[in-house]
Motif scaffolding. Structure first.
Motif, PDB file in Angstrom:
ATOM      1  N   ASP A 176     -26.622 -28.716  21.015  1.00 41.11           N
ATOM      2  CA  ASP A 176     -27.304 -28.430  19.753  1.00 41.11           C
ATOM      3  C   ASP A 176     -27.518 -29.713  18.938  1.00 41.11           C
ATOM      4  O   ASP A 176     -28.590 -30.293  18.949  1.00 41.11           O
ATOM      5  CB  ASP A 176     -26.486 -27.409  18.974  1.00 41.11           C
ATOM      6  N   LYS A 177     -26.495 -30.194  18.255  1.00 41.46           N
ATOM      7  CA  LYS A 177     -26.619 -31.375  17.389  1.00 41.46           C
ATOM      8  C   LYS A 177     -26.369 -32.648  18.199  1.00 41.46           C
ATOM      9  O   LYS A 177     -25.362 -32.759  18.897  1.00 41.46           O
ATOM     10  CB  LYS A 177     -25.629 -31.287  16.231  1.00 41.46           C
ATOM     11  N   TRP A 178     -27.254 -33.591  18.060  1.00 42.18           N
ATOM     12  CA  TRP A 178     -27.159 -34.844  18.806  1.00 42.18           C
ATOM     13  C   TRP A 178     -26.275 -35.834  18.067  1.00 42.18           C
ATOM     14  O   TRP A 178     -26.429 -36.053  16.860  1.00 42.18           O
ATOM     15  CB  TRP A 178     -28.554 -35.426  19.003  1.00 42.18           C
ATOM     16  N   HIS A 179     -25.338 -36.457  18.820  1.00 37.39           N
ATOM     17  CA  HIS A 179     -24.421 -37.445  18.241  1.00 37.39           C
ATOM     18  C   HIS A 179     -24.537 -38.800  18.922  1.00 37.39           C
ATOM     19  O   HIS A 179     -23.638 -39.638  18.806  1.00 37.39           O
ATOM     20  CB  HIS A 179     -22.976 -36.939  18.339  1.00 37.39           C
ATOM     21  N   GLY A 180     -25.613 -39.035  19.634  1.00 33.69           N
ATOM     22  CA  GLY A 180     -25.837 -40.335  20.256  1.00 33.69           C
ATOM     23  C   GLY A 180     -25.539 -40.336  21.744  1.00 33.69           C
ATOM     24  O   GLY A 180     -25.002 -39.359  22.299  1.00 33.69           O
ATOM     25  N   PRO A 181     -25.878 -41.453  22.424  1.00 34.06           N
ATOM     26  CA  PRO A 181     -25.764 -41.517  23.889  1.00 34.06           C
ATOM     27  C   PRO A 181     -24.335 -41.667  24.414  1.00 34.06           C
ATOM     28  O   PRO A 181     -24.139 -41.759  25.624  1.00 34.06           O
ATOM     29  CB  PRO A 181     -26.594 -42.752  24.234  1.00 34.06           C
ATOM     30  N   THR A 182     -23.354 -41.662  23.512  1.00 35.65           N
ATOM     31  CA  THR A 182     -21.950 -41.721  23.949  1.00 35.65           C
ATOM     32  C   THR A 182     -21.283 -40.362  23.852  1.00 35.65           C
ATOM     33  O   THR A 182     -20.613 -39.907  24.786  1.00 35.65           O
ATOM     34  CB  THR A 182     -21.170 -42.744  23.116  1.00 35.65           C
ATOM     35  N   ASP A 183     -21.455 -39.693  22.712  1.00 39.27           N
ATOM     36  CA  ASP A 183     -20.825 -38.383  22.498  1.00 39.27           C
ATOM     37  C   ASP A 183     -21.779 -37.226  22.775  1.00 39.27           C
ATOM     38  O   ASP A 183     -21.367 -36.061  22.717  1.00 39.27           O
ATOM     39  CB  ASP A 183     -20.316 -38.291  21.058  1.00 39.27           C
ATOM     40  N   PHE A 184     -23.047 -37.545  23.012  1.00 35.03           N
ATOM     41  CA  PHE A 184     -24.054 -36.533  23.327  1.00 35.03           C
ATOM     42  C   PHE A 184     -24.117 -35.457  22.241  1.00 35.03           C
ATOM     43  O   PHE A 184     -24.431 -35.758  21.110  1.00 35.03           O
ATOM     44  CB  PHE A 184     -23.801 -35.956  24.718  1.00 35.03           C
ATOM     45  N   PHE A 185     -23.764 -34.203  22.570  1.00 29.43           N
ATOM     46  CA  PHE A 185     -23.905 -33.107  21.600  1.00 29.43           C
ATOM     47  C   PHE A 185     -22.560 -32.664  21.023  1.00 29.43           C
ATOM     48  O   PHE A 185     -22.450 -31.557  20.479  1.00 29.43           O
ATOM     49  CB  PHE A 185     -24.612 -31.921  22.252  1.00 29.43           C
ATOM     50  N   GLY A 186     -21.547 -33.514  21.138  1.00 37.22           N
ATOM     51  CA  GLY A 186     -20.243 -33.175  20.571  1.00 37.22           C
ATOM     52  C   GLY A 186     -19.673 -31.903  21.162  1.00 37.22           C
ATOM     53  O   GLY A 186     -19.722 -31.685  22.384  1.00 37.22           O
ATOM     54  N   PRO A 187     -19.116 -31.007  20.308  1.00 32.97           N
ATOM     55  CA  PRO A 187     -18.468 -29.796  20.835  1.00 32.97           C
ATOM     56  C   PRO A 187     -19.427 -28.811  21.492  1.00 32.97           C
ATOM     57  O   PRO A 187     -18.991 -27.905  22.204  1.00 32.97           O
ATOM     58  CB  PRO A 187     -17.821 -29.173  19.588  1.00 32.97           C
ATOM     59  N   SER A 188     -20.732 -28.974  21.278  1.00 26.85           N
ATOM     60  CA  SER A 188     -21.682 -28.044  21.896  1.00 26.85           C
ATOM     61  C   SER A 188     -22.199 -28.543  23.243  1.00 26.85           C
ATOM     62  O   SER A 188     -23.059 -27.897  23.853  1.00 26.85           O
ATOM     63  CB  SER A 188     -22.870 -27.798  20.951  1.00 26.85           C
ATOM     64  N   THR A 189     -21.668 -29.673  23.728  1.00 24.75           N
ATOM     65  CA  THR A 189     -22.148 -30.246  24.987  1.00 24.75           C
ATOM     66  C   THR A 189     -21.764 -29.374  26.183  1.00 24.75           C
ATOM     67  O   THR A 189     -20.596 -29.000  26.346  1.00 24.75           O
ATOM     68  CB  THR A 189     -21.581 -31.651  25.197  1.00 24.75           C
ATOM     69  N   THR A 190     -22.740 -29.060  27.008  1.00 23.04           N
ATOM     70  CA  THR A 190     -22.474 -28.464  28.325  1.00 23.04           C
ATOM     71  C   THR A 190     -23.007 -29.424  29.379  1.00 23.04           C
ATOM     72  O   THR A 190     -24.056 -30.049  29.200  1.00 23.04           O
ATOM     73  CB  THR A 190     -23.135 -27.089  28.485  1.00 23.04           C
ATOM     74  N   PHE A 191     -22.284 -29.519  30.489  1.00 20.26           N
ATOM     75  CA  PHE A 191     -22.576 -30.535  31.508  1.00 20.26           C
ATOM     76  C   PHE A 191     -22.485 -29.884  32.880  1.00 20.26           C
ATOM     77  O   PHE A 191     -21.443 -29.333  33.248  1.00 20.26           O
ATOM     78  CB  PHE A 191     -21.565 -31.673  31.360  1.00 20.26           C
ATOM     79  N   GLU A 192     -23.590 -29.940  33.634  1.00 16.96           N
ATOM     80  CA  GLU A 192     -23.655 -29.291  34.943  1.00 16.96           C
ATOM     81  C   GLU A 192     -24.298 -30.215  35.969  1.00 16.96           C
ATOM     82  O   GLU A 192     -25.083 -31.101  35.610  1.00 16.96           O
ATOM     83  CB  GLU A 192     -24.465 -27.996  34.864  1.00 16.96           C
ATOM     84  N   THR A 193     -23.964 -29.984  37.235  1.00 19.62           N
ATOM     85  CA  THR A 193     -24.569 -30.715  38.340  1.00 19.62           C
ATOM     86  C   THR A 193     -25.335 -29.731  39.217  1.00 19.62           C
ATOM     87  O   THR A 193     -24.805 -28.679  39.582  1.00 19.62           O
ATOM     88  CB  THR A 193     -23.505 -31.433  39.189  1.00 19.62           C
ATOM     89  N   VAL A 194     -26.581 -30.067  39.529  1.00 18.07           N
ATOM     90  CA  VAL A 194     -27.371 -29.237  40.437  1.00 18.07           C
ATOM     91  C   VAL A 194     -26.781 -29.377  41.837  1.00 18.07           C
ATOM     92  O   VAL A 194     -26.542 -30.489  42.326  1.00 18.07           O
ATOM     93  CB  VAL A 194     -28.854 -29.663  40.416  1.00 18.07           C
ATOM     94  N   LYS A 195     -26.515 -28.252  42.483  1.00 17.90           N
ATOM     95  CA  LYS A 195     -25.785 -28.267  43.751  1.00 17.90           C
ATOM     96  C   LYS A 195     -26.555 -28.947  44.877  1.00 17.90           C
ATOM     97  O   LYS A 195     -25.973 -29.679  45.679  1.00 17.90           O
ATOM     98  CB  LYS A 195     -25.409 -26.838  44.154  1.00 17.90           C
ATOM     99  N   LYS A 196     -27.854 -28.713  44.968  1.00 16.62           N
ATOM    100  CA  LYS A 196     -28.635 -29.283  46.050  1.00 16.62           C
ATOM    101  C   LYS A 196     -29.352 -30.553  45.591  1.00 16.62           C
ATOM    102  O   LYS A 196     -29.806 -30.623  44.443  1.00 16.62           O
ATOM    103  CB  LYS A 196     -29.652 -28.266  46.570  1.00 16.62           C
ATOM    104  N   PRO A 197     -29.472 -31.551  46.465  1.00 17.27           N
ATOM    105  CA  PRO A 197     -30.226 -32.753  46.102  1.00 17.27           C
ATOM    106  C   PRO A 197     -31.688 -32.413  45.792  1.00 17.27           C
ATOM    107  O   PRO A 197     -32.251 -31.464  46.318  1.00 17.27           O
ATOM    108  CB  PRO A 197     -30.117 -33.640  47.347  1.00 17.27           C
ATOM    109  N   VAL A 198     -32.264 -33.200  44.900  1.00 19.19           N
ATOM    110  CA  VAL A 198     -33.656 -33.014  44.486  1.00 19.19           C
ATOM    111  C   VAL A 198     -34.500 -34.124  45.108  1.00 19.19           C
ATOM    112  O   VAL A 198     -34.189 -35.307  44.940  1.00 19.19           O
ATOM    113  CB  VAL A 198     -33.772 -33.046  42.948  1.00 19.19           C
TER     114      VAL A 198
END
Length: 231
Positions: A176-198
């Motif tokens: 949601d709220k952007w906190h810069g390229p280090t903290d990203f979105f703070g407590p609202s950050t979700t981080f996922e990896t796509v299982k198959k190569p693109v």
């Protein structure tokens, strides 16, 4: 013993037992049942018609439902399978408290590119459609796991940018709220990896649609650690 003697003995037996010809029934030692004259032939009198008799009979206890032990685990796992996506959706949409100061999120289509990536070789393209959250879509080298490019896309937007052709590992950062390229979105950050190569072909492209759908084909795994800062 003659017939008269038999009737006499039966009558004496009835008198000793206190049984008369008043409609009362009796049983002899051989468990034969006799009914007095005038009886209608029923096993029970008209007064109770079997009601009192039925009360004295053995009745099995009603069956009690006992759930199988595995049913509890199945219910728990099902609840978790529903709760985790719901929690992550609420998180990326900004429902968790975030009292830190917000900084402007980069405009859609902005990129962070690793040193050594030649833009003149970007003959493929990457498309991104966002839903209710801001997003950073990242491509990493499949061989060395080095960061290649990250593209920023604001919520409810769509972009297409040039990228070098190749086969990549893709990661998705949303919030949601952007906190810069280090903290990203703070407590609202979700981080996922796509299982198959693109794979992005020369003069070809790949599109990522971040609208969640049961029919979606972009399967991801959840990363418990935070994303690496962008230089």
């Amino acid at each position: 013993m003659g017939l008269d003697d038999r009737d006499y003995m039966r009558e004496r037996y009835r008198k000793r037992q206190g049984l008369g010809r008043d409609g009362t029934t009796w049983n002899d030692k051989r468990a034969r049942r006799e009914q007095a004259p005038g009886d209608d032939g029923a096993w029970f009198s008209a007064k109770n018609r079997g009601f009192d008799y039925q009360k004295g009979r053995y009745r099995a206890s009603p069956a009690v439902f006992k759930p199988h032990p595995l049913q509890g685990w199945i219910f728990l796992l099902s609840a978790i399978a529903i709760a985790i996506p719901a929690y992550r959706e609420a998180k990326r949409s900004g429902w968790l408290p975030d009292r830190r100061a917000e900084v402007p999120f980069p405009s859609s289509g902005s990129v962070t590119v690793a040193n050594g990536v030649d833009g003149r070789l970007a003959t493929g393209n990457l498309g991104v459609r966002t839903d209710q959250a801001n997003a950073v879509v990242q491509l990493f080298s499949r061989r060395t796991d080095e960061h290649i490019i990250s593209v920023y896309v604001r919520r409810h937007d769509e972009v297409r940018i040039p990228v070098p052709p190749g086969t990549y590992k893709m990661k998705l950062i949303e919030g949601d709220k952007w906190h810069g390229p280090t903290d990203f979105f703070g407590p609202s950050t979700t981080f996922e990896t796509v299982k198959k190569p693109v794979t992005i072909e020369p003069r070809g492209g790949f599109t990522v649609d971040l609208h969640r759908s049961p029919a979606g084909n972009l399967h991801t795994s959840i990363n418990l650690q935070n994303p690496d800062p962008l230089d």
